[in-house]
Scaffold this motif. Structure first.
Motif, PDB file in Angstrom:
ATOM      1  N   ASN A   6      37.506  30.887  58.492  1.00  0.00           N
ATOM      2  CA  ASN A   6      36.755  30.065  57.558  1.00  0.00           C
ATOM      3  C   ASN A   6      37.592  28.901  57.055  1.00  0.00           C
ATOM      4  O   ASN A   6      37.748  28.708  55.860  1.00  0.00           O
ATOM      5  CB  ASN A   6      36.253  30.906  56.376  1.00  0.00           C
ATOM      6  N   ARG A   7      38.138  28.145  57.976  1.00  0.00           N
ATOM      7  CA  ARG A   7      38.915  26.972  57.604  1.00  0.00           C
ATOM      8  C   ARG A   7      37.990  25.766  57.498  1.00  0.00           C
ATOM      9  O   ARG A   7      37.096  25.592  58.302  1.00  0.00           O
ATOM     10  CB  ARG A   7      39.969  26.669  58.670  1.00  0.00           C
ATOM     11  N   PRO A   8      38.243  24.912  56.528  1.00  0.00           N
ATOM     12  CA  PRO A   8      37.453  23.689  56.448  1.00  0.00           C
ATOM     13  C   PRO A   8      37.783  22.772  57.625  1.00  0.00           C
ATOM     14  O   PRO A   8      38.887  22.807  58.165  1.00  0.00           O
ATOM     15  CB  PRO A   8      37.879  23.055  55.133  1.00  0.00           C
ATOM     16  N   THR A   9      36.821  21.990  58.022  1.00  0.00           N
ATOM     17  CA  THR A   9      37.056  21.052  59.110  1.00  0.00           C
ATOM     18  C   THR A   9      37.856  19.862  58.605  1.00  0.00           C
ATOM     19  O   THR A   9      37.992  19.645  57.407  1.00  0.00           O
ATOM     20  CB  THR A   9      35.726  20.567  59.703  1.00  0.00           C
ATOM     21  N   LEU A  10      38.377  19.094  59.515  1.00  0.00           N
ATOM     22  CA  LEU A  10      39.204  17.947  59.162  1.00  0.00           C
ATOM     23  C   LEU A  10      38.298  16.752  58.892  1.00  0.00           C
ATOM     24  O   LEU A  10      37.876  16.040  59.797  1.00  0.00           O
ATOM     25  CB  LEU A  10      40.190  17.641  60.292  1.00  0.00           C
ATOM     26  N   GLY A  25      42.169  15.042  53.035  1.00  0.00           N
ATOM     27  CA  GLY A  25      41.535  15.857  54.066  1.00  0.00           C
ATOM     28  C   GLY A  25      42.523  16.770  54.762  1.00  0.00           C
ATOM     29  O   GLY A  25      42.228  17.938  55.042  1.00  0.00           O
ATOM     30  N   ILE A  26      43.705  16.256  55.044  1.00  0.00           N
ATOM     31  CA  ILE A  26      44.748  17.076  55.674  1.00  0.00           C
ATOM     32  C   ILE A  26      45.173  18.187  54.722  1.00  0.00           C
ATOM     33  O   ILE A  26      45.344  19.340  55.129  1.00  0.00           O
ATOM     34  CB  ILE A  26      45.949  16.200  56.090  1.00  0.00           C
ATOM     35  N   ALA A  27      45.334  17.864  53.453  1.00  0.00           N
ATOM     36  CA  ALA A  27      45.731  18.866  52.458  1.00  0.00           C
ATOM     37  C   ALA A  27      44.689  19.965  52.352  1.00  0.00           C
ATOM     38  O   ALA A  27      45.021  21.150  52.317  1.00  0.00           O
ATOM     39  CB  ALA A  27      45.948  18.203  51.106  1.00  0.00           C
ATOM     40  N   GLU A  28      43.438  19.585  52.317  1.00  0.00           N
ATOM     41  CA  GLU A  28      42.366  20.576  52.212  1.00  0.00           C
ATOM     42  C   GLU A  28      42.303  21.459  53.453  1.00  0.00           C
ATOM     43  O   GLU A  28      42.106  22.663  53.363  1.00  0.00           O
ATOM     44  CB  GLU A  28      41.040  19.844  52.024  1.00  0.00           C
ATOM     45  N   ARG A  29      42.488  20.867  54.608  1.00  0.00           N
ATOM     46  CA  ARG A  29      42.421  21.615  55.877  1.00  0.00           C
ATOM     47  C   ARG A  29      43.518  22.674  55.964  1.00  0.00           C
ATOM     48  O   ARG A  29      43.304  23.772  56.456  1.00  0.00           O
ATOM     49  CB  ARG A  29      42.530  20.634  57.047  1.00  0.00           C
ATOM     50  N   PHE A  30      44.713  22.332  55.498  1.00  0.00           N
ATOM     51  CA  PHE A  30      45.846  23.241  55.631  1.00  0.00           C
ATOM     52  C   PHE A  30      46.194  23.973  54.340  1.00  0.00           C
ATOM     53  O   PHE A  30      47.238  24.624  54.243  1.00  0.00           O
ATOM     54  CB  PHE A  30      47.063  22.483  56.162  1.00  0.00           C
ATOM     55  N   GLY A  31      45.338  23.871  53.328  1.00  0.00           N
ATOM     56  CA  GLY A  31      45.538  24.629  52.094  1.00  0.00           C
ATOM     57  C   GLY A  31      46.706  24.156  51.255  1.00  0.00           C
ATOM     58  O   GLY A  31      47.368  24.965  50.612  1.00  0.00           O
ATOM     59  N   MET A  32      46.941  22.860  51.260  1.00  0.00           N
ATOM     60  CA  MET A  32      48.036  22.293  50.477  1.00  0.00           C
ATOM     61  C   MET A  32      47.465  21.439  49.350  1.00  0.00           C
ATOM     62  O   MET A  32      46.270  21.162  49.314  1.00  0.00           O
ATOM     63  CB  MET A  32      48.934  21.432  51.375  1.00  0.00           C
ATOM     64  N   ARG A  33      48.329  21.007  48.458  1.00  0.00           N
ATOM     65  CA  ARG A  33      47.909  20.086  47.403  1.00  0.00           C
ATOM     66  C   ARG A  33      47.938  18.660  47.952  1.00  0.00           C
ATOM     67  O   ARG A  33      48.876  18.292  48.666  1.00  0.00           O
ATOM     68  CB  ARG A  33      48.843  20.195  46.208  1.00  0.00           C
ATOM     69  N   PRO A  34      46.951  17.837  47.623  1.00  0.00           N
ATOM     70  CA  PRO A  34      46.940  16.461  48.129  1.00  0.00           C
ATOM     71  C   PRO A  34      48.175  15.660  47.721  1.00  0.00           C
ATOM     72  O   PRO A  34      48.672  14.851  48.502  1.00  0.00           O
ATOM     73  CB  PRO A  34      45.682  15.855  47.503  1.00  0.00           C
ATOM     74  N   THR A  35      48.687  15.902  46.529  1.00  0.00           N
ATOM     75  CA  THR A  35      49.874  15.190  46.074  1.00  0.00           C
ATOM     76  C   THR A  35      51.074  15.487  46.971  1.00  0.00           C
ATOM     77  O   THR A  35      51.873  14.595  47.274  1.00  0.00           O
ATOM     78  CB  THR A  35      50.203  15.572  44.620  1.00  0.00           C
ATOM     79  N   THR A  36      51.189  16.725  47.418  1.00  0.00           N
ATOM     80  CA  THR A  36      52.295  17.112  48.297  1.00  0.00           C
ATOM     81  C   THR A  36      52.193  16.388  49.630  1.00  0.00           C
ATOM     82  O   THR A  36      53.195  15.870  50.143  1.00  0.00           O
ATOM     83  CB  THR A  36      52.279  18.640  48.531  1.00  0.00           C
ATOM     84  N   VAL A  37      50.997  16.320  50.195  1.00  0.00           N
ATOM     85  CA  VAL A  37      50.815  15.644  51.484  1.00  0.00           C
ATOM     86  C   VAL A  37      51.089  14.148  51.343  1.00  0.00           C
ATOM     87  O   VAL A  37      51.733  13.548  52.202  1.00  0.00           O
ATOM     88  CB  VAL A  37      49.405  15.905  52.040  1.00  0.00           C
ATOM     89  N   ARG A  38      50.640  13.554  50.256  1.00  0.00           N
ATOM     90  CA  ARG A  38      50.903  12.130  50.031  1.00  0.00           C
ATOM     91  C   ARG A  38      52.394  11.854  49.896  1.00  0.00           C
ATOM     92  O   ARG A  38      52.913  10.872  50.439  1.00  0.00           O
ATOM     93  CB  ARG A  38      50.176  11.644  48.784  1.00  0.00           C
ATOM     94  N   MET A  62      38.751  10.427  61.649  1.00  0.00           N
ATOM     95  CA  MET A  62      38.272  11.510  60.787  1.00  0.00           C
ATOM     96  C   MET A  62      36.926  11.137  60.189  1.00  0.00           C
ATOM     97  O   MET A  62      36.798  10.085  59.570  1.00  0.00           O
ATOM     98  CB  MET A  62      39.264  11.786  59.647  1.00  0.00           C
ATOM     99  N   PRO A  63      35.927  11.995  60.341  1.00  0.00           N
ATOM    100  CA  PRO A  63      34.624  11.666  59.763  1.00  0.00           C
ATOM    101  C   PRO A  63      34.645  11.755  58.241  1.00  0.00           C
ATOM    102  O   PRO A  63      35.369  12.551  57.652  1.00  0.00           O
ATOM    103  CB  PRO A  63      33.695  12.723  60.356  1.00  0.00           C
ATOM    104  N   ASP A  64      33.832  10.929  57.628  1.00  0.00           N
ATOM    105  CA  ASP A  64      33.673  10.917  56.182  1.00  0.00           C
ATOM    106  C   ASP A  64      32.722  12.038  55.796  1.00  0.00           C
ATOM    107  O   ASP A  64      31.664  12.186  56.383  1.00  0.00           O
ATOM    108  CB  ASP A  64      33.104   9.571  55.746  1.00  0.00           C
ATOM    109  N   ARG A  65      33.123  12.872  54.852  1.00  0.00           N
ATOM    110  CA  ARG A  65      32.287  13.999  54.452  1.00  0.00           C
ATOM    111  C   ARG A  65      31.033  13.524  53.743  1.00  0.00           C
ATOM    112  O   ARG A  65      29.981  14.125  53.862  1.00  0.00           O
ATOM    113  CB  ARG A  65      33.070  14.959  53.569  1.00  0.00           C
ATOM    114  N   GLY A  66      31.126  12.471  52.975  1.00  0.00           N
ATOM    115  CA  GLY A  66      29.957  11.886  52.340  1.00  0.00           C
ATOM    116  C   GLY A  66      29.566  12.481  50.997  1.00  0.00           C
ATOM    117  O   GLY A  66      28.623  12.043  50.378  1.00  0.00           O
ATOM    118  N   TYR A  67      30.273  13.481  50.513  1.00  0.00           N
ATOM    119  CA  TYR A  67      29.985  14.023  49.182  1.00  0.00           C
ATOM    120  C   TYR A  67      31.249  14.401  48.496  1.00  0.00           C
ATOM    121  O   TYR A  67      32.277  14.470  49.012  1.00  0.00           O
ATOM    122  CB  TYR A  67      29.044  15.227  49.229  1.00  0.00           C
TER     123      TYR A  67
END
Length: 67
Positions: A6-10, A25-38, A62-67
């Motif tokens: 049940n991993r989120p898509t990229l 998006g990368i942070a969400e996909r791999f379960g990290m914090r966005p600040t860390t990835v940035r 990467m597709p835009d999720r739109g929401y």
């Protein structure tokens, strides 16, 4: 027996965008914090390599999720 992960898509989420949402998006996909990835991306820009080109390519691909 197969199991489904049940991993989120990229995708690029709207709620975690600073520039284009790539790091969010990368942070969400791999379960990290966005600040860390940035931060990792900014630190990687200190090294020679195609980091900015990869970011731009991911922005386009990467597709835009739109929401």
């Amino acid at each position: 027996m197969t199991t489904t992960l049940n991993r989120p898509t990229l995708t690029r989420p709207r709620g975690r965008r600073v520039i284009a949402g790539v790091c969010g998006g990368i942070a969400e996909r791999f379960g990290m914090r966005p600040t860390t990835v940035r931060l990792l991306f900014l630190l990687s820009c200190l090294l020679p390599g195609p980091q900015v080109l990869i970011y731009l390519a991911l922005w386009i691909m990467m597709p835009d999720r739109g929401y």
